[in-house]
Motif scaffolding. Sequence first.
Motif, PDB file in Angstrom:
ATOM      1  N   LEU A 160      56.687 -71.903  32.006  1.00  0.00           N
ATOM      2  CA  LEU A 160      55.689 -72.972  32.448  1.00  0.00           C
ATOM      3  C   LEU A 160      57.202 -73.380  33.455  1.00  0.00           C
ATOM      4  O   LEU A 160      57.863 -74.150  32.688  1.00  0.00           O
ATOM      5  CB  LEU A 160      54.035 -73.739  32.321  1.00  0.00           C
ATOM      6  CG  LEU A 160      53.420 -72.340  30.427  1.00  0.00           C
ATOM      7  CD1 LEU A 160      52.817 -73.276  30.401  1.00  0.00           C
ATOM      8  CD2 LEU A 160      52.819 -71.714  31.648  1.00  0.00           C
ATOM      9  N   ASP A 161      55.893 -74.121  34.617  1.00  0.00           N
ATOM     10  CA  ASP A 161      56.956 -75.374  34.712  1.00  0.00           C
ATOM     11  C   ASP A 161      56.739 -76.447  33.667  1.00  0.00           C
ATOM     12  O   ASP A 161      55.703 -77.099  33.325  1.00  0.00           O
ATOM     13  CB  ASP A 161      56.020 -75.769  36.137  1.00  0.00           C
ATOM     14  CG  ASP A 161      56.151 -75.307  37.184  1.00  0.00           C
ATOM     15  OD1 ASP A 161      57.356 -74.405  37.606  1.00  0.00           O
ATOM     16  OD2 ASP A 161      55.918 -75.338  38.495  1.00  0.00           O
ATOM     17  N   GLY A 162      57.843 -76.902  33.560  1.00  0.00           N
ATOM     18  CA  GLY A 162      58.353 -77.999  32.331  1.00  0.00           C
ATOM     19  C   GLY A 162      57.449 -77.285  30.820  1.00  0.00           C
ATOM     20  O   GLY A 162      57.926 -78.425  30.142  1.00  0.00           O
ATOM     21  N   GLY A 163      57.701 -76.180  30.467  1.00  0.00           N
ATOM     22  CA  GLY A 163      56.534 -75.955  28.972  1.00  0.00           C
ATOM     23  C   GLY A 163      57.092 -73.936  29.095  1.00  0.00           C
ATOM     24  O   GLY A 163      57.156 -73.815  29.682  1.00  0.00           O
ATOM     25  N   GLU A 164      55.853 -73.591  28.109  1.00  0.00           N
ATOM     26  CA  GLU A 164      55.575 -72.561  27.969  1.00  0.00           C
ATOM     27  C   GLU A 164      54.496 -72.520  27.077  1.00  0.00           C
ATOM     28  O   GLU A 164      53.746 -73.538  26.449  1.00  0.00           O
ATOM     29  CB  GLU A 164      56.490 -71.880  26.599  1.00  0.00           C
ATOM     30  CG  GLU A 164      56.736 -72.557  25.327  1.00  0.00           C
ATOM     31  CD  GLU A 164      57.585 -71.534  24.671  1.00  0.00           C
ATOM     32  OE1 GLU A 164      59.059 -71.553  25.452  1.00  0.00           O
ATOM     33  OE2 GLU A 164      57.554 -71.725  23.333  1.00  0.00           O
ATOM     34  N   ALA A 165      53.474 -71.392  27.455  1.00  0.00           N
ATOM     35  CA  ALA A 165      52.348 -71.398  26.886  1.00  0.00           C
ATOM     36  C   ALA A 165      52.387 -69.749  26.128  1.00  0.00           C
ATOM     37  O   ALA A 165      53.145 -68.890  26.169  1.00  0.00           O
ATOM     38  CB  ALA A 165      51.223 -70.545  27.834  1.00  0.00           C
ATOM     39  N   ARG A 166      51.722 -69.822  24.541  1.00  0.00           N
ATOM     40  CA  ARG A 166      51.334 -68.766  23.308  1.00  0.00           C
ATOM     41  C   ARG A 166      49.731 -67.980  24.155  1.00  0.00           C
ATOM     42  O   ARG A 166      49.265 -69.396  23.566  1.00  0.00           O
ATOM     43  CB  ARG A 166      51.840 -68.928  22.404  1.00  0.00           C
ATOM     44  CG  ARG A 166      53.366 -68.948  22.577  1.00  0.00           C
ATOM     45  CD  ARG A 166      53.854 -69.726  20.642  1.00  0.00           C
ATOM     46  NE  ARG A 166      55.383 -68.979  20.796  1.00  0.00           N
ATOM     47  CZ  ARG A 166      56.679 -69.584  21.419  1.00  0.00           C
ATOM     48  NH1 ARG A 166      56.186 -70.810  21.690  1.00  0.00           N
ATOM     49  NH2 ARG A 166      57.910 -69.057  20.766  1.00  0.00           N
ATOM     50  N   VAL A 167      49.721 -67.362  24.795  1.00  0.00           N
ATOM     51  CA  VAL A 167      47.751 -67.164  24.678  1.00  0.00           C
ATOM     52  C   VAL A 167      47.915 -66.722  24.337  1.00  0.00           C
ATOM     53  O   VAL A 167      48.165 -64.870  23.382  1.00  0.00           O
ATOM     54  CB  VAL A 167      47.882 -66.414  26.378  1.00  0.00           C
ATOM     55  CG1 VAL A 167      46.430 -66.021  26.800  1.00  0.00           C
ATOM     56  CG2 VAL A 167      48.644 -67.038  27.558  1.00  0.00           C
ATOM     57  N   PHE A 168      47.047 -66.489  22.826  1.00  0.00           N
ATOM     58  CA  PHE A 168      46.627 -65.790  21.930  1.00  0.00           C
ATOM     59  C   PHE A 168      45.126 -65.027  22.172  1.00  0.00           C
ATOM     60  O   PHE A 168      44.473 -64.052  21.128  1.00  0.00           O
ATOM     61  CB  PHE A 168      46.377 -66.793  20.207  1.00  0.00           C
ATOM     62  CG  PHE A 168      45.744 -67.835  20.417  1.00  0.00           C
ATOM     63  CD1 PHE A 168      44.205 -68.294  20.103  1.00  0.00           C
ATOM     64  CD2 PHE A 168      46.509 -68.858  20.786  1.00  0.00           C
ATOM     65  CE1 PHE A 168      43.842 -69.279  20.210  1.00  0.00           C
ATOM     66  CE2 PHE A 168      46.366 -70.225  20.652  1.00  0.00           C
ATOM     67  CZ  PHE A 168      43.930 -70.439  20.375  1.00  0.00           C
ATOM     68  N   LEU A 169      44.454 -65.646  23.382  1.00  0.00           N
ATOM     69  CA  LEU A 169      42.805 -65.107  23.153  1.00  0.00           C
ATOM     70  C   LEU A 169      42.628 -65.106  25.461  1.00  0.00           C
ATOM     71  O   LEU A 169      43.321 -66.428  25.274  1.00  0.00           O
ATOM     72  CB  LEU A 169      42.088 -65.197  22.778  1.00  0.00           C
ATOM     73  CG  LEU A 169      41.175 -65.132  20.657  1.00  0.00           C
ATOM     74  CD1 LEU A 169      40.342 -66.274  20.335  1.00  0.00           C
ATOM     75  CD2 LEU A 169      41.495 -63.845  20.531  1.00  0.00           C
ATOM     76  N   GLY A 170      42.064 -64.782  25.737  1.00  0.00           N
ATOM     77  CA  GLY A 170      42.203 -64.591  27.043  1.00  0.00           C
ATOM     78  C   GLY A 170      42.950 -64.084  27.974  1.00  0.00           C
ATOM     79  O   GLY A 170      43.636 -63.741  27.373  1.00  0.00           O
ATOM     80  N   ALA A 171      43.201 -64.678  28.691  1.00  0.00           N
ATOM     81  CA  ALA A 171      44.602 -64.775  30.073  1.00  0.00           C
ATOM     82  C   ALA A 171      44.464 -65.970  30.485  1.00  0.00           C
ATOM     83  O   ALA A 171      43.972 -67.274  30.998  1.00  0.00           O
ATOM     84  CB  ALA A 171      43.649 -63.667  31.206  1.00  0.00           C
ATOM     85  N   LEU A 172      45.998 -66.409  30.372  1.00  0.00           N
ATOM     86  CA  LEU A 172      46.619 -68.000  30.887  1.00  0.00           C
ATOM     87  C   LEU A 172      47.430 -67.157  31.528  1.00  0.00           C
ATOM     88  O   LEU A 172      48.742 -66.415  30.939  1.00  0.00           O
ATOM     89  CB  LEU A 172      46.609 -68.704  30.085  1.00  0.00           C
ATOM     90  CG  LEU A 172      46.793 -70.043  30.655  1.00  0.00           C
ATOM     91  CD1 LEU A 172      46.256 -70.408  31.871  1.00  0.00           C
ATOM     92  CD2 LEU A 172      47.099 -70.765  29.359  1.00  0.00           C
ATOM     93  N   ALA A 173      48.022 -67.842  32.835  1.00  0.00           N
ATOM     94  CA  ALA A 173      49.956 -67.368  33.305  1.00  0.00           C
ATOM     95  C   ALA A 173      50.035 -66.094  32.969  1.00  0.00           C
ATOM     96  O   ALA A 173      51.428 -66.411  32.885  1.00  0.00           O
ATOM     97  CB  ALA A 173      50.400 -68.445  32.385  1.00  0.00           C
ATOM     98  N   GLY A 174      48.965 -65.444  33.798  1.00  0.00           N
ATOM     99  CA  GLY A 174      49.729 -64.237  33.701  1.00  0.00           C
ATOM    100  C   GLY A 174      49.776 -63.423  32.861  1.00  0.00           C
ATOM    101  O   GLY A 174      50.009 -61.840  32.902  1.00  0.00           O
ATOM    102  N   GLU A 175      49.330 -63.614  31.074  1.00  0.00           N
ATOM    103  CA  GLU A 175      49.356 -63.517  30.278  1.00  0.00           C
ATOM    104  C   GLU A 175      47.764 -62.553  29.692  1.00  0.00           C
ATOM    105  O   GLU A 175      47.278 -63.835  29.895  1.00  0.00           O
ATOM    106  CB  GLU A 175      50.609 -64.262  29.414  1.00  0.00           C
ATOM    107  CG  GLU A 175      51.083 -63.570  28.048  1.00  0.00           C
ATOM    108  CD  GLU A 175      51.460 -62.290  28.097  1.00  0.00           C
ATOM    109  OE1 GLU A 175      51.609 -62.163  26.903  1.00  0.00           O
ATOM    110  OE2 GLU A 175      52.302 -62.050  29.220  1.00  0.00           O
ATOM    111  N   VAL A 176      47.966 -62.006  28.938  1.00  0.00           N
ATOM    112  CA  VAL A 176      46.270 -61.283  29.034  1.00  0.00           C
ATOM    113  C   VAL A 176      46.828 -60.903  27.431  1.00  0.00           C
ATOM    114  O   VAL A 176      47.561 -59.757  26.526  1.00  0.00           O
ATOM    115  CB  VAL A 176      46.097 -60.217  29.394  1.00  0.00           C
ATOM    116  CG1 VAL A 176      44.428 -59.668  29.211  1.00  0.00           C
ATOM    117  CG2 VAL A 176      45.522 -60.024  31.280  1.00  0.00           C
ATOM    118  N   SER A 177      45.625 -61.714  26.745  1.00  0.00           N
ATOM    119  CA  SER A 177      46.216 -60.926  24.893  1.00  0.00           C
ATOM    120  C   SER A 177      44.716 -60.371  24.929  1.00  0.00           C
ATOM    121  O   SER A 177      44.210 -59.904  25.315  1.00  0.00           O
ATOM    122  CB  SER A 177      45.263 -62.015  23.917  1.00  0.00           C
ATOM    123  OG  SER A 177      45.297 -61.913  22.516  1.00  0.00           O
TER     124      SER A 177
END
Length: 325
Positions: A163-180
């Motif tokens: 992410l801008d200035g960070g990161e995400a770990r998507v464990f359920l659903g979808a966010l920032a182009g990533e789908v669990s």
Amino acid sequence: MSSTETDPSEILCAPGGGPRTHMEVLTARDVPLGGPRAMTVRRTLPQRARTLIGAWCFADHYGPDDVSVTGGMDVAPHPHTGLQTVSWLFEGEIEHRDSLGTHALVRPGELNLMTGGLGISHSEVSTERTAVLHGVQLWVALPGEHRYTARDFHHHVPRPVPLDGGEARVFLGALAGEVSPVPVFSPLLGAEVTLEPGASTTLAVDPGFEHGLLVDLGDVEAAGTVLRPRQLGYLGPGNASLTLTNTTDATARAVLLGGTPFEEEIVMWWNFVARSHEEILQAREEWQRSADRFGSVEGYDGDRLPAPAAPITTLRPRSNPRRRG
């Protein structure tokens, strides 16, 4: 994780009204987990101010906990109905055993999701390798058409998404182009978000979702409100984006939860999610007499957890406050 309250209240949760665009701040209450040397968890859902965020109906946040002082986590076999449990760690390691025969480890950055449905039982014990225990335990209410679904268990290791200035770990659903890939029974989002010192990031989110942001480290500003560690911010539907800003000079970390407003009434008591007082009493009675409904947990060194005394008061309606624009 089990609710260890000796006299748990019955909670009837009902849907609210229209959209809300300002942040509501929810403060946790401390709940001991276990005996006299128990570690303490901070419970932000359910509470009087709010009982559901989407289908998320329970949120415990714990640690960093020095297990040499508290003894760590040792939750004997206990039952669940009508829900999915979501285990997510920041530090430490937990051994999970359930009545499916699953024997798994919960580690930082790895999702363990257990589906209770009609009934399941499990135990949770921090391992001898654990010095510090730190994480969240979450529950998801199953919609009526799926609340008697079969027992199930899923393990997933989400990749870090920049992410801008960070990161995400998507464990359920979808966010920032990533789908669990982990299956759920209603539209949901669950993700860990970290932000570098002073960083700000804007996330595209589903405007049909309501969202909760549980802050673990740092101070995070969202929707014009600064959330401190251990606070849970609630934002109603109607937002297509969410900007998060780390207002500190150290790394910030939060868990972002979301989902469509849950349009069913549910009753929660102890570890059961049901639709009526009578269903709660039946589940309790079947657990107490070791009915096949919940199966048995093999490999735990000790007795299973007895249910609290049966509730004797009639069910009192209780709902989320109506959402305002």
